[in-house]
Design a protein around this motif. Structure first.
Motif: not given
Length: 58
Positions: A17-39
């Motif tokens: 759940n925490q990792l999902e939350h962090h992935a959502r934050k990555l996408r919201t705050l830094a769309p350029s980090l989409e690849a990291a969010a996918e990982e």
């Protein structure tokens, strides 16, 4: 053993759940980090599969 598995399953669910939350934050705050969010999402998927396997043993 059920009690021990329950604690592990709960910890994995919390981590997932925490990792999902962090992935959502990555996408919201830094769309350029989409690849990291996918990982991160891939890791969450792996955790969910581990949870499923442990729940079958329970």
């Amino acid at each position: 053993m059920k009690v021990e598995l329950k604690a592990v399953i709960d910890a994995l669910k919390h981590d997932g759940n925490q990792l999902e939350h962090h992935a959502r934050k990555l996408r919201t705050l830094a769309p350029s980090l989409e690849a990291a969010a996918e990982e991160v999402d891939d890791r969450v998927e792996s955790i969910r599969k581990q949870i499923e396997q442990l729940e079958r043993w329970e």
